[in-house]
Motif scaffolding. Structure first.
Motif, PDB file in Angstrom:
ATOM      1  N   ALA A   1       0.820  -1.216   0.000  1.00  0.00           N
ATOM      2  CA  ALA A   1       0.000   0.000   0.000  1.00  0.00           C
ATOM      3  C   ALA A   1       0.858   1.272   0.000  1.00  0.00           C
ATOM      4  O   ALA A   1       0.556   2.223  -0.732  1.00  0.00           O
ATOM      5  N   ASP A   2       1.918   1.312   0.808  1.00  0.00           N
ATOM      6  CA  ASP A   2       2.774   2.501   0.836  1.00  0.00           C
ATOM      7  C   ASP A   2       3.468   2.717  -0.498  1.00  0.00           C
ATOM      8  O   ASP A   2       3.621   3.853  -0.963  1.00  0.00           O
ATOM      9  N   ASP A   3       3.887   1.628  -1.125  1.00  0.00           N
ATOM     10  CA  ASP A   3       4.536   1.736  -2.435  1.00  0.00           C
ATOM     11  C   ASP A   3       3.545   2.216  -3.485  1.00  0.00           C
ATOM     12  O   ASP A   3       3.892   3.009  -4.367  1.00  0.00           O
ATOM     13  N   ARG A   4       2.305   1.753  -3.380  1.00  0.00           N
ATOM     14  CA  ARG A   4       1.265   2.216  -4.311  1.00  0.00           C
ATOM     15  C   ARG A   4       1.088   3.728  -4.206  1.00  0.00           C
ATOM     16  O   ARG A   4       0.986   4.418  -5.217  1.00  0.00           O
ATOM     17  N   VAL A   5       1.063   4.254  -2.975  1.00  0.00           N
ATOM     18  CA  VAL A   5       0.916   5.702  -2.779  1.00  0.00           C
ATOM     19  C   VAL A   5       2.067   6.442  -3.465  1.00  0.00           C
ATOM     20  O   VAL A   5       1.856   7.450  -4.146  1.00  0.00           O
ATOM     21  N   ASN A   6       3.290   5.944  -3.298  1.00  0.00           N
ATOM     22  CA  ASN A   6       4.452   6.584  -3.928  1.00  0.00           C
ATOM     23  C   ASN A   6       4.351   6.576  -5.450  1.00  0.00           C
ATOM     24  O   ASN A   6       4.612   7.585  -6.103  1.00  0.00           O
ATOM     25  N   ILE A   7       3.963   5.448  -6.016  1.00  0.00           N
ATOM     26  CA  ILE A   7       3.853   5.343  -7.475  1.00  0.00           C
ATOM     27  C   ILE A   7       2.671   6.166  -7.973  1.00  0.00           C
ATOM     28  O   ILE A   7       2.738   6.809  -9.020  1.00  0.00           O
TER      29      ILE A   7
ATOM     30  N   SER B   1       2.910  -7.518  -6.412  1.00  0.00           N
ATOM     31  CA  SER B   1       3.196  -6.142  -6.844  1.00  0.00           C
ATOM     32  C   SER B   1       2.207  -5.659  -7.896  1.00  0.00           C
ATOM     33  O   SER B   1       1.752  -4.510  -7.860  1.00  0.00           O
ATOM     34  N   LEU B   2       1.868  -6.533  -8.842  1.00  0.00           N
ATOM     35  CA  LEU B   2       0.901  -6.149  -9.873  1.00  0.00           C
ATOM     36  C   LEU B   2      -0.463  -5.866  -9.255  1.00  0.00           C
ATOM     37  O   LEU B   2      -1.140  -4.910  -9.651  1.00  0.00           O
ATOM     38  N   ARG B   3      -0.862  -6.676  -8.286  1.00  0.00           N
ATOM     39  CA  ARG B   3      -2.141  -6.435  -7.596  1.00  0.00           C
ATOM     40  C   ARG B   3      -2.101  -5.108  -6.832  1.00  0.00           C
ATOM     41  O   ARG B   3      -3.085  -4.367  -6.815  1.00  0.00           O
ATOM     42  N   ALA B   4      -0.961  -4.802  -6.225  1.00  0.00           N
ATOM     43  CA  ALA B   4      -0.838  -3.567  -5.444  1.00  0.00           C
ATOM     44  C   ALA B   4      -0.960  -2.324  -6.322  1.00  0.00           C
ATOM     45  O   ALA B   4      -1.459  -1.293  -5.874  1.00  0.00           O
ATOM     46  N   LEU B   5      -0.515  -2.411  -7.564  1.00  0.00           N
ATOM     47  CA  LEU B   5      -0.526  -1.246  -8.458  1.00  0.00           C
ATOM     48  C   LEU B   5      -1.709  -1.231  -9.426  1.00  0.00           C
ATOM     49  O   LEU B   5      -1.836  -0.304 -10.232  1.00  0.00           O
ATOM     50  N   GLU B   6      -2.569  -2.218  -9.331  1.00  0.00           N
ATOM     51  CA  GLU B   6      -3.716  -2.344 -10.225  1.00  0.00           C
ATOM     52  C   GLU B   6      -4.528  -1.046 -10.272  1.00  0.00           C
ATOM     53  O   GLU B   6      -4.802  -0.433  -9.241  1.00  0.00           O
TER      54      GLU B   6
ATOM     55  N   TYR C   1      12.614   3.400  -1.002  1.00  0.00           N
ATOM     56  CA  TYR C   1      12.737   2.275  -0.086  1.00  0.00           C
ATOM     57  C   TYR C   1      11.361   1.653   0.089  1.00  0.00           C
ATOM     58  O   TYR C   1      10.383   2.337   0.361  1.00  0.00           O
ATOM     59  N   ALA C   2      11.304   0.338  -0.069  1.00  0.00           N
ATOM     60  CA  ALA C   2      10.057  -0.415  -0.027  1.00  0.00           C
ATOM     61  C   ALA C   2       9.289  -0.156   1.261  1.00  0.00           C
ATOM     62  O   ALA C   2       9.857  -0.103   2.344  1.00  0.00           O
ATOM     63  N   GLY C   3       7.995   0.044   1.114  1.00  0.00           N
ATOM     64  CA  GLY C   3       7.108   0.200   2.259  1.00  0.00           C
ATOM     65  C   GLY C   3       7.249   1.502   3.007  1.00  0.00           C
ATOM     66  O   GLY C   3       6.794   1.625   4.127  1.00  0.00           O
ATOM     67  N   SER C   4       7.872   2.483   2.382  1.00  0.00           N
ATOM     68  CA  SER C   4       8.061   3.776   3.060  1.00  0.00           C
ATOM     69  C   SER C   4       7.996   4.912   2.048  1.00  0.00           C
ATOM     70  O   SER C   4       7.941   4.682   0.858  1.00  0.00           O
TER      71      SER C   4
END
Length: 163
Positions: A15-21, A85-90, A154-157
């Motif tokens: 979820a945190d990585d999705r926000v960053n992307i 990862s693909l599900r997280a960025l869907e 950095y992953a998750g942050s």
């Protein structure tokens, strides 16, 4: 349609990585391409120093005495990381696709960026004290080879690495 954004990750994105992307895409229609290396090609000495710098003596000892990982196990773990990862960025950009890469993480990223004519590359890793300090991390290596800025997260942050 915008230029694709190529994302190299060693960790399952969340979820945190999705926000960053999502912030990077900023409502645009850039397609996202996620790459996960089947073999992270870590170096024994660097891993040992990494674990010692984080005061994880037990992990340092385990990795020092461990046998080489099974390639099939590595490929299965990479496939699972890619799926998560693909599900997280869907739903971001104009679509998300991905693949696992053999032959080195940086080589895979550079090849995919050139193949797609991407204008942006992102590397998402956990912090690596030694390689980050000495600028030998994936983002720095890719940036040197591509000649374009490579964002290192950095992953998750929300923390940005120094590349």
């Amino acid at each position: 349609m915008s230029d694709p954004i190529v994302i190299l990750t060693e960790e399952p994105l969340g979820a945190d990585d999705r926000v960053n992307i999502e912030r990077l895409v900023n409502g645009g229609d850039a397609p996202l391409v996620v790459l996960v290396p089947a073999n992270t090609e870590r170096h024994l000495l660097v891993d040992l120093l990494e674990n010692l710098s984080m005061l994880d003596i037990a992990k340092a000892f385990r990795e020092l005495t461990a046998h080489a990982p099974d390639p099939d196990t590595q490929r299965a773990a990479a496939a699972e990381t890619l799926s998560v990862s693909l599900r997280a960025l869907e739903g971001l950009g104009s679509g998300v696709s991905g693949e696992t890469v053999d032959g080195g993480a940086v080589n895979g990223l550079v090849a995919k960026v050139k193949e797609l004519g991407a204008a942006q590359a992102v590397v998402i890793t956990r912090p690596h004290a030694v390689s980050d300090t000495f600028h030998t991390d994936w983002a720095n290596k890719a940036q040197d080879r591509l000649g374009l800025p490579v964002l290192h997260l950095y992953a998750g942050s929300g923390f940005i690495g120094d590349s």
